[in-house]
Design a protein around this motif. Sequence first.
Motif, PDB file in Angstrom:
ATOM      1  N   THR A 212       7.226  49.751  19.720  1.00 50.64           N
ATOM      2  CA  THR A 212       8.343  50.539  19.199  1.00 50.64           C
ATOM      3  C   THR A 212       9.682  49.944  19.642  1.00 50.64           C
ATOM      4  OG1 THR A 212       7.015  52.542  19.172  1.00 50.64           O
ATOM      5  CG2 THR A 212       9.391  52.842  19.220  1.00 50.64           C
ATOM      6  N   ASP A 219      15.771  46.627  14.287  1.00 44.31           N
ATOM      7  CA  ASP A 219      16.523  47.318  13.227  1.00 44.31           C
ATOM      8  C   ASP A 219      17.831  47.944  13.724  1.00 44.31           C
ATOM      9  OD1 ASP A 219      15.812  49.860  14.216  1.00 44.31           O
ATOM     10  OD2 ASP A 219      14.203  50.148  12.779  1.00 44.31           O
ATOM     11  N   GLY A 220      18.193  47.648  14.965  1.00 36.36           N
ATOM     12  CA  GLY A 220      19.517  48.052  15.444  1.00 36.36           C
ATOM     13  C   GLY A 220      19.560  49.412  16.108  1.00 36.36           C
ATOM     14  N   ARG A 221      18.390  49.984  16.373  1.00 36.33           N
ATOM     15  CA  ARG A 221      18.376  51.292  17.028  1.00 36.33           C
ATOM     16  C   ARG A 221      18.268  51.197  18.548  1.00 36.33           C
ATOM     17  NH1 ARG A 221      13.587  54.397  14.934  1.00 36.33           N
ATOM     18  NH2 ARG A 221      12.816  52.320  14.441  1.00 36.33           N
ATOM     19  N   ILE A 244       4.438  45.689  11.579  1.00 38.12           N
ATOM     20  CA  ILE A 244       3.986  46.888  10.869  1.00 38.12           C
ATOM     21  C   ILE A 244       2.620  46.614  10.239  1.00 38.12           C
ATOM     22  CG2 ILE A 244       4.553  48.591   9.088  1.00 38.12           C
ATOM     23  CD1 ILE A 244       7.492  47.943   9.512  1.00 38.12           C
ATOM     24  N   TYR A 248      -1.166  48.366  11.523  1.00 38.19           N
ATOM     25  CA  TYR A 248      -1.987  49.258  10.718  1.00 38.19           C
ATOM     26  C   TYR A 248      -3.166  48.554  10.053  1.00 38.19           C
ATOM     27  CZ  TYR A 248       1.787  52.360  11.801  1.00 38.19           C
ATOM     28  OH  TYR A 248       2.692  53.113  12.492  1.00 38.19           O
TER      29      TYR A 248
ATOM     30  N   ARG B 189      17.330  48.086   6.671  1.00 32.36           N
ATOM     31  CA  ARG B 189      16.520  49.284   6.844  1.00 32.36           C
ATOM     32  C   ARG B 189      16.338  49.570   8.330  1.00 32.36           C
ATOM     33  NH1 ARG B 189      10.239  48.471   5.557  1.00 32.36           N
ATOM     34  NH2 ARG B 189      10.044  49.799   7.393  1.00 32.36           N
ATOM     35  N   ALA B 190      15.951  50.797   8.641  1.00 30.15           N
ATOM     36  CA  ALA B 190      15.590  51.156  10.011  1.00 30.15           C
ATOM     37  C   ALA B 190      14.481  52.194   9.916  1.00 30.15           C
ATOM     38  CB  ALA B 190      16.789  51.710  10.770  1.00 30.15           C
ATOM     39  N   SER B 191      13.655  52.239  10.953  1.00 26.71           N
ATOM     40  CA  SER B 191      12.474  53.115  10.985  1.00 26.71           C
ATOM     41  C   SER B 191      11.510  52.751   9.850  1.00 26.71           C
ATOM     42  CB  SER B 191      12.826  54.593  10.897  1.00 26.71           C
ATOM     43  OG  SER B 191      13.784  54.931  11.857  1.00 26.71           O
ATOM     44  N   GLY B 192      10.677  53.691   9.433  1.00 28.70           N
ATOM     45  CA  GLY B 192       9.715  53.406   8.371  1.00 28.70           C
ATOM     46  C   GLY B 192       8.552  52.569   8.861  1.00 28.70           C
ATOM     47  N   ALA B 193       8.321  52.581  10.163  1.00 27.59           N
ATOM     48  CA  ALA B 193       7.276  51.730  10.723  1.00 27.59           C
ATOM     49  C   ALA B 193       6.031  52.529  11.099  1.00 27.59           C
ATOM     50  CB  ALA B 193       7.819  50.976  11.932  1.00 27.59           C
ATOM     51  N   GLY B 194       6.018  53.813  10.763  1.00 22.21           N
ATOM     52  CA  GLY B 194       4.830  54.618  11.036  1.00 22.21           C
ATOM     53  C   GLY B 194       4.817  55.176  12.448  1.00 22.21           C
ATOM     54  N   LEU B 197       4.528  53.091  15.727  1.00 18.55           N
ATOM     55  CA  LEU B 197       5.743  52.342  16.032  1.00 18.55           C
ATOM     56  C   LEU B 197       6.968  53.249  16.125  1.00 18.55           C
ATOM     57  CD1 LEU B 197       4.838  49.233  13.868  1.00 18.55           C
ATOM     58  CD2 LEU B 197       4.664  49.473  16.337  1.00 18.55           C
ATOM     59  N   GLY B 198       6.710  54.517  16.461  1.00 16.27           N
ATOM     60  CA  GLY B 198       7.787  55.375  16.943  1.00 16.27           C
ATOM     61  C   GLY B 198       8.708  56.035  15.934  1.00 16.27           C
ATOM     62  N   ASP B 199       8.235  56.417  14.751  1.00 16.36           N
ATOM     63  CA  ASP B 199       9.078  57.173  13.820  1.00 16.36           C
ATOM     64  C   ASP B 199       9.122  58.645  14.239  1.00 16.36           C
ATOM     65  OD1 ASP B 199       9.573  54.937  12.377  1.00 16.36           O
ATOM     66  OD2 ASP B 199       8.263  55.426  10.704  1.00 16.36           O
ATOM     67  N   TRP B 200       9.826  58.915  15.330  1.00 17.26           N
ATOM     68  CA  TRP B 200       9.737  60.248  15.928  1.00 17.26           C
ATOM     69  C   TRP B 200      10.484  61.333  15.174  1.00 17.26           C
ATOM     70  CZ3 TRP B 200       5.663  60.919  18.284  1.00 17.26           C
ATOM     71  CH2 TRP B 200       5.108  59.916  19.068  1.00 17.26           C
ATOM     72  N   ASP B 284      17.246  61.260  16.303  1.00 16.47           N
ATOM     73  CA  ASP B 284      16.489  60.055  15.963  1.00 16.47           C
ATOM     74  C   ASP B 284      16.717  59.664  14.498  1.00 16.47           C
ATOM     75  OD1 ASP B 284      14.972  58.896  18.097  1.00 16.47           O
ATOM     76  OD2 ASP B 284      13.307  58.727  16.676  1.00 16.47           O
ATOM     77  N   LEU B 287      20.181  58.358  14.132  1.00 18.79           N
ATOM     78  CA  LEU B 287      20.255  57.007  14.706  1.00 18.79           C
ATOM     79  C   LEU B 287      19.786  55.953  13.699  1.00 18.79           C
ATOM     80  CD1 LEU B 287      20.816  55.284  17.241  1.00 18.79           C
ATOM     81  CD2 LEU B 287      18.437  55.691  17.941  1.00 18.79           C
ATOM     82  N   ALA B 291      22.255  53.061  12.410  1.00 26.62           N
ATOM     83  CA  ALA B 291      21.929  51.641  12.600  1.00 26.62           C
ATOM     84  C   ALA B 291      22.140  50.867  11.301  1.00 26.62           C
ATOM     85  CB  ALA B 291      20.486  51.496  13.089  1.00 26.62           C
ATOM     86  N   ARG B 295      25.082  48.025  10.572  1.00 25.82           N
ATOM     87  CA  ARG B 295      24.741  46.639  10.207  1.00 25.82           C
ATOM     88  C   ARG B 295      25.386  46.234   8.888  1.00 25.82           C
ATOM     89  NH1 ARG B 295      18.608  47.268  10.665  1.00 25.82           N
ATOM     90  NH2 ARG B 295      18.421  45.317   9.508  1.00 25.82           N
TER      91      ARG B 295
END
Lengths: 370, 370
Positions: A212, A219-221, A244, A248, B189-194, B197-200, B284, B287, B291, B295
């Motif tokens: 993570t 991604d800049g977070r 990713i 999975y 993009r940011a997040s979207g990693a499931g 991988l911490g998409d909290w 989150d 954030l 991000a 960018r």
Amino acid sequence: MNNYGVSNGDSNVHEKQVEGNDHCENGDGSNGVILGVDGGATSTVCVCIPSFSSSKTLPYPLPILGRAVSGCSNHNSVGVTVHISYPTENAARDTLEEVMAEALSKSGSDWSAVHAVCLGVSGVNHPTDQERILNWLREIFPSHVKLYVQNDAVAALASGTMGKLHGCVLIAGTGCISYGFAEDGREARASGAGPVLGDWGSGYGIAAKALTAVIRAHDGRGPQTMLTNKILKALSLSSPDELIGWTYADPSWARIAALVPEVVSCAEACDQVATKILVDAAQDLALSVKAVVQRLQLCGEDGNGSFPVVMVGGVLEANRTWDIGKEVVKCIQQQFPGAHPITPQVEPAVGAALLARNFLMKESTENYHS
Amino acid sequence: MNNYGVSNGDSNVHEKQVEGNDHCENGDGSNGVILGVDGGATSTVCVCIPSFSSSKTLPYPLPILGRAVSGCSNHNSVGVTVHISYPTENAARDTLEEVMAEALSKSGSDWSAVHAVCLGVSGVNHPTDQERILNWLREIFPSHVKLYVQNDAVAALASGTMGKLHGCVLIAGTGCISYGFAEDGREARASGAGPVLGDWGSGYGIAAKALTAVIRAHDGRGPQTMLTNKILKALSLSSPDELIGWTYADPSWARIAALVPEVVSCAEACDQVATKILVDAAQDLALSVKAVVQRLQLCGEDGNGSFPVVMVGGVLEANRTWDIGKEVVKCIQQQFPGAHPITPQVEPAVGAALLARNFLMKESTENYHS
């Protein structure tokens, strides 16, 4: 064929498979045996020990009459690797029966000599789980054989305390759990609920947080971290985007947990992100133990009482400069100075066998007094 | 059979399926159509719109010539529900072809009328994913048809901006992702990693944290919380121990995410644990957007520039007293006061179709100037 010899009188007991000395007796003159089984997520280990039915002190070295290893006998291993393919209930039962038969045969013994069996198995979280597995054993053994089914953490505790159910065990491998017993038999557990339910101190938890952190840096977070290069190199990937797909493609928890050494390396190189992940994991693991100690009052009324903490699993045995196990102990001892860490000298299957012996002894004492 | 009517001139465009009015033309006299497809994790939606090849302004209401829905056409939906059974690649391709044929047939149109197709699909995280799906479309359409494959987040952005790729979209349903485009075409993009991988901030993340809080309260690692009774009641369970079995019996992420309303209820009743989970989730999610904005410098050089933030998904549309979406916007606007939240008035498949239209217009403008 492996048989057994018995030596006596030392409390510092070690596992040893004794050869030669064909077909001798138990120390007490009987030929009864006890089977201990460790039903893990990837393999099943069965050991056969003498039942020592009348001796209070365990012989040293502890005689292992026979040992056999087979595939997974765990029908629903929750909390460790739920995503891998498990055997059907029948196949799991067959595996269990075969591994016990092989251990008996290697001992030069047979089913009729079995006094007691203890099976330590992950995924026993509820009495219904226990009952289902007991039913398998009941189909295999005649009714006079004593049968015990325990969570694998209980067998791990016994492997550190040589069968005595007192203190707390902390297991941190792919998953994590802490499990404890008070002298009066009360028991308590914490964690062991798998990654969805927040076992963040586990190998899986540590590695998932590291992955993570790589994604967040990308991604800049989040802040940049050495973990990026270290993990991409370990997985032969060229960009964090590819993590990713990697994650999975095969959601086995053990595969993720295998990245823990990369996190430790980065922490040893003073990477702040990796260090925070390990410090948080150590605190989380210590919190599990402290919750159990508190509920069972293992520390006595003044909080300073002595009790064993058996430490098991790859995360705690890293043997590295950045030592997660040491951090956990430090954190526990800040609150409970009487916590006494123990690294088991025998394997969990032997712990299960010693547990069966102690249950047997306890029952015979109770019968004697009643 | 559904056909289409065209009305004109309003920039505040809404989706509307027009009936009657047999077989009329596009506003520009042509009969060309565009297909927009939303290839989600559980279903595939295809809409057919006129290609409006020369008109700059979209008609209001936007004419939907035909619409069809089918099963999942997503061969490897990563980041949303990776654990459910996916169709094979061939089955997924067949589903896609069928749903497009049905939408065309309902429009009174056929394959020869198609000018362009845009497929928005989750799990497109890498150019190789995009190329694989483009190859499917190339087998279905003749070479003059313009084909576009985009991450479903891009189609969602277009559904809020009526096709214009500018600003940022935040999707928070079972999973979450933020995706943005600058005016000059740069994207991020940011997040979207499931969840691993911490998409909290996702629905899954919120619910998994709530389940964890129940386990921690139960085993003594965390404070008591209303979540315990609320969640056990919702799942008809009698003890937190049973949550472990429930969680791993079916590891679909959507099933876990369905518990979000219980968390919102507890936060509305001022439960501190539930409130902290929602506040953390909102931060989150914010954030992720911040991000992307940073960018792409969507906020301009002074940080106060105006840009759209398209908000999509069950977590943001809760319409409750404790409004996660509002919290997210507040949090984004603290840093970027020019962030302008938009709730899309058309569905993602229409967003995909509008995207195809904009790509077409852009290409014809470029050809005209070259």
